[in-house]
Design a protein around this motif. Structure first.
Motif, PDB file in Angstrom:
ATOM      1  N   LEU A  18      -4.856  -3.653  -2.337  1.00  0.00           N
ATOM      2  CA  LEU A  18      -4.362  -3.910  -1.077  1.00  0.00           C
ATOM      3  C   LEU A  18      -4.609  -2.736  -0.123  1.00  0.00           C
ATOM      4  O   LEU A  18      -4.916  -2.565   1.031  1.00  0.00           O
ATOM      5  CB  LEU A  18      -2.877  -3.850  -1.292  1.00  0.00           C
ATOM      6  N   PHE A  19      -4.506  -1.239  -0.774  1.00  0.00           N
ATOM      7  CA  PHE A  19      -5.291  -0.194  -0.068  1.00  0.00           C
ATOM      8  C   PHE A  19      -6.542  -0.291   0.448  1.00  0.00           C
ATOM      9  O   PHE A  19      -6.680   0.121   1.547  1.00  0.00           O
ATOM     10  CB  PHE A  19      -4.720   0.960  -0.861  1.00  0.00           C
ATOM     11  N   LEU A  20      -7.295  -0.621  -0.517  1.00  0.00           N
ATOM     12  CA  LEU A  20      -8.744  -0.743   0.048  1.00  0.00           C
ATOM     13  C   LEU A  20      -9.125  -1.576   1.057  1.00  0.00           C
ATOM     14  O   LEU A  20      -9.883  -1.335   2.075  1.00  0.00           O
ATOM     15  CB  LEU A  20      -9.728  -0.864  -1.254  1.00  0.00           C
ATOM     16  N   VAL A  21      -8.308  -2.974   1.023  1.00  0.00           N
ATOM     17  CA  VAL A  21      -8.599  -4.046   2.116  1.00  0.00           C
ATOM     18  C   VAL A  21      -8.134  -3.327   3.208  1.00  0.00           C
ATOM     19  O   VAL A  21      -8.608  -3.580   4.420  1.00  0.00           O
ATOM     20  CB  VAL A  21      -7.931  -5.100   1.593  1.00  0.00           C
ATOM     21  N   ARG A  22      -6.927  -2.842   3.420  1.00  0.00           N
ATOM     22  CA  ARG A  22      -6.429  -2.054   4.465  1.00  0.00           C
ATOM     23  C   ARG A  22      -7.267  -1.143   5.138  1.00  0.00           C
ATOM     24  O   ARG A  22      -7.513  -1.068   6.429  1.00  0.00           O
ATOM     25  CB  ARG A  22      -5.060  -1.644   4.193  1.00  0.00           C
ATOM     26  N   LYS A  23      -7.901  -0.354   4.320  1.00  0.00           N
ATOM     27  CA  LYS A  23      -8.857   0.703   4.801  1.00  0.00           C
ATOM     28  C   LYS A  23     -10.185   0.310   5.561  1.00  0.00           C
ATOM     29  O   LYS A  23     -10.500   0.217   6.228  1.00  0.00           O
ATOM     30  CB  LYS A  23      -9.172   1.614   3.671  1.00  0.00           C
ATOM     31  N   ALA A  24     -10.339  -0.924   4.818  1.00  0.00           N
ATOM     32  CA  ALA A  24     -11.772  -1.755   5.201  1.00  0.00           C
ATOM     33  C   ALA A  24     -11.588  -2.491   6.453  1.00  0.00           C
ATOM     34  O   ALA A  24     -12.305  -2.599   7.295  1.00  0.00           O
ATOM     35  CB  ALA A  24     -12.233  -2.778   4.001  1.00  0.00           C
ATOM     36  N   GLY A  28      -4.554  -2.047  10.106  1.00  0.00           N
ATOM     37  CA  GLY A  28      -3.982  -2.591  11.086  1.00  0.00           C
ATOM     38  C   GLY A  28      -3.445  -1.768  12.312  1.00  0.00           C
ATOM     39  O   GLY A  28      -2.380  -2.273  13.038  1.00  0.00           O
ATOM     40  N   LYS A  29      -4.031  -0.648  12.550  1.00  0.00           N
ATOM     41  CA  LYS A  29      -3.623   0.066  13.825  1.00  0.00           C
ATOM     42  C   LYS A  29      -4.340  -0.529  14.962  1.00  0.00           C
ATOM     43  O   LYS A  29      -5.656  -0.765  14.974  1.00  0.00           O
ATOM     44  CB  LYS A  29      -4.222   1.645  13.579  1.00  0.00           C
TER      45      LYS A  29
END
Length: 42
Positions: A18-24, A28-29
């Protein structure tokens, strides 16, 4: 899968994914003040 370590490892993997997907995907900013020189079309 009755061992607590199995569940802990699975949770760690899920959190890492989840962390890596969010970074990629940019986390969500949304930029509120782009100055309209960013090519956004505004």
């Amino acid at each position: 899968m009755n061992d607590w370590q199995t569940w802990a490892a699975l949770a760690a993997v899920v959190l890492a994914v989840l962390f890596l997907v969010r970074k990629a995907t940019g986390g969500g900013k949304k930029k509120k003040n782009c100055g309209h020189n960013c090519g956004c079309g505004k």
